[in-house]
Design a protein around this motif. Structure first.
Motif, PDB file in Angstrom:
ATOM      1  N   UNK A 215      46.274  29.622  43.916  1.00  0.00           N
ATOM      2  CA  UNK A 215      45.759  28.387  44.517  1.00  0.00           C
ATOM      3  C   UNK A 215      44.239  28.436  44.632  1.00  0.00           C
ATOM      4  N   UNK A 216      43.727  29.522  45.199  1.00  0.00           N
ATOM      5  CA  UNK A 216      42.275  29.643  45.379  1.00  0.00           C
ATOM      6  C   UNK A 216      41.574  29.688  44.026  1.00  0.00           C
TER       7      UNK A 216
ATOM      8  N   UNK B 249      50.641  36.174  45.632  1.00  0.00           N
ATOM      9  CA  UNK B 249      50.271  35.796  44.269  1.00  0.00           C
ATOM     10  C   UNK B 249      49.977  34.305  44.162  1.00  0.00           C
ATOM     11  N   UNK B 250      50.813  33.506  44.819  1.00  0.00           N
ATOM     12  CA  UNK B 250      50.622  32.056  44.775  1.00  0.00           C
ATOM     13  C   UNK B 250      49.310  31.666  45.462  1.00  0.00           C
TER      14      UNK B 250
ATOM     15  N   UNK C 220      49.839  29.112  32.220  1.00  0.00           N
ATOM     16  CA  UNK C 220      49.906  30.398  31.525  1.00  0.00           C
ATOM     17  C   UNK C 220      50.051  31.546  32.518  1.00  0.00           C
ATOM     18  N   UNK C 221      49.284  31.484  33.608  1.00  0.00           N
ATOM     19  CA  UNK C 221      49.361  32.539  34.625  1.00  0.00           C
ATOM     20  C   UNK C 221      50.744  32.597  35.276  1.00  0.00           C
ATOM     21  N   UNK C 222      51.319  31.426  35.561  1.00  0.00           N
ATOM     22  CA  UNK C 222      52.640  31.389  36.191  1.00  0.00           C
ATOM     23  C   UNK C 222      53.722  31.937  35.253  1.00  0.00           C
TER      24      UNK C 222
ATOM     25  N   UNK D 279      61.060  31.298  54.874  1.00  0.00           N
ATOM     26  CA  UNK D 279      59.794  32.018  54.905  1.00  0.00           C
ATOM     27  C   UNK D 279      59.895  33.369  54.204  1.00  0.00           C
ATOM     28  N   UNK D 280      61.097  33.960  54.203  1.00  0.00           N
ATOM     29  CA  UNK D 280      61.280  35.231  53.515  1.00  0.00           C
ATOM     30  C   UNK D 280      60.979  35.112  52.033  1.00  0.00           C
ATOM     31  N   UNK D 281      61.499  34.047  51.415  1.00  0.00           N
ATOM     32  CA  UNK D 281      61.242  33.827  49.987  1.00  0.00           C
ATOM     33  C   UNK D 281      59.767  33.557  49.731  1.00  0.00           C
ATOM     34  N   UNK D 282      59.164  32.775  50.617  1.00  0.00           N
ATOM     35  CA  UNK D 282      57.748  32.453  50.458  1.00  0.00           C
ATOM     36  C   UNK D 282      56.892  33.713  50.547  1.00  0.00           C
TER      37      UNK D 282
END
Length: 327
Positions: free
Chosen positions: A90-91, A85-86, A321-323, A76-79
């Motif tokens: 997604x939205x 941003x992720x 492109x965004x990633x 969860x720390x990495x997430x």
């Protein structure tokens, strides 16, 4: 359902999973994609006997179970470090895809409103599951549901092949590839498959990102039901209906991720859980392959496929492109 009815199909799934893993070792090919290929060949070249269908139809349960267990391997720390941003991505991609399909279907290709809405839901949220969920909320006709579902399955089959090729050509990192697949592909099974075909890191990010998209299904169903109710075409869904459509296995995934991140599980326990969900995924993807029927894909007319293709190209290109810029 009677366990005796399920047993023949479950045995077929188990045999398919064992064969897929054995072929993966001997051929050096990804076991999950091989599992899908075995199911695809079985249903299209041989046909699935009626007595096997009830057991094979449980493949969605094994996929959900595997996703829940995968929570044990998530940090969860990495997430949380990049989660904001992720989530925005997604939205953004979900909204862009939904609006693009609606616009093209209604204003460019002249498809019926409900047909466009089913395609938009399937392409933007979670594939056939979203098609069925929205269909109930907007009182879509059976032939519209079948048409939209077949279109989504067509692109599931295409993206399973194309995404890994693009990922290798662009030498995408595990996180970028997995997140890209999770925000732009349609159905949960293919997303998980191509993610883990790339790497374990990609598989984890693909699954987490896809689950975030899936969780939006309640909002989308409510929005469509309200829109068509206002237009005189459908009723408002109850809270119970929305809960039934919500992918509740997401809660199990999050719960196990919290437990694992708290250090409750030993490394040996985590390894055992990882081995268990790997088997569940292979089992599920044999069944997933049987859902890809050439006859259904050929029956899909060109216009819905063109609409979804254009929207997929836009959302896929923009999200990638965004990633690449962000990460």
């Amino acid at each position: 359902m009677n366990g005796r009815r399920l047993l023949p199909g479950l045995l077929a799934l188990c045999l398919g999973a064992i064969l897929a893993r054995a072929l993966a070792v001997s051929l050096g090919f990804n076991r999950l994609l091989l599992a899908i290929a075995l199911g695809f060949v079985a249903t299209n070249a041989v046909g699935i006997p009626d007595r096997l269908e009830p057991g094979i139809a449980t493949h969605g349960l094994w996929l959900a179970g595997g996703i829940v267990l995968m929570g044990a391997s998530i940090s969860l720390g990495t997430v949380l470090e990049v989660g904001g941003l992720v989530l925005v991505l997604v939205v953004g991609v979900t909204a862009t895809t939904l609006l693009a399909v609606e616009f093209l279907a209604r204003n460019v290709f002249g498809l019926a409103d409900r047909m466009g809405s089913l395609l938009a839901a399937g392409a933007s949220i979670c594939g056939v599951s979203a098609v069925v969920a929205v269909a109930g909320a907007v009182s879509a006709r059976e032939e519209q549901i079948a048409y939209a579902a077949a279109t989504v399955l067509l692109f599931d089959a295409i993206t399973i092949v194309v995404y890994p090729i693009v990922g290798d050509l662009l030498d995408l990192s595990g996180m970028v590839f997995g997140t890209w697949a999770g925000v732009s592909m349609f159905s949960t099974g293919p997303v998980v498959a191509v993610g883990f075909a790339h790497s374990d890191v990609a598989g984890q990010w693909a699954t987490m990102t896809k689950l975030a998209r899936n969780a939006l299904i309640g909002v989308v169903v409510l929005a469509y039901a309200s829109y068509y109710a206002h237009a005189g075409g459908g009723g408002r869904p109850s809270v119970r209906t929305l809960w039934n459509e919500f992918p509740t296995f997401v809660l199990g995934f999050l719960a196990l991720a919290v437990v694992s991140s708290a250090g409750v599980l030993s490394s040996a326990q985590v390894t055992s859980i990882e081995n268990a969900y790997d088997w569940l995924f292979v089992l599920a993807f044999v069944g997933l392959g049987t859902e890809i029927r050439l006859a259904d894909l050929r029956a899909t007319g060109p216009m819905p496929a063109v609409v979804v293709l254009l929207a997929l190209l836009v959302s896929s290109a923009l999200s990638l492109a965004a990633l690449l810029v962000l990460f």
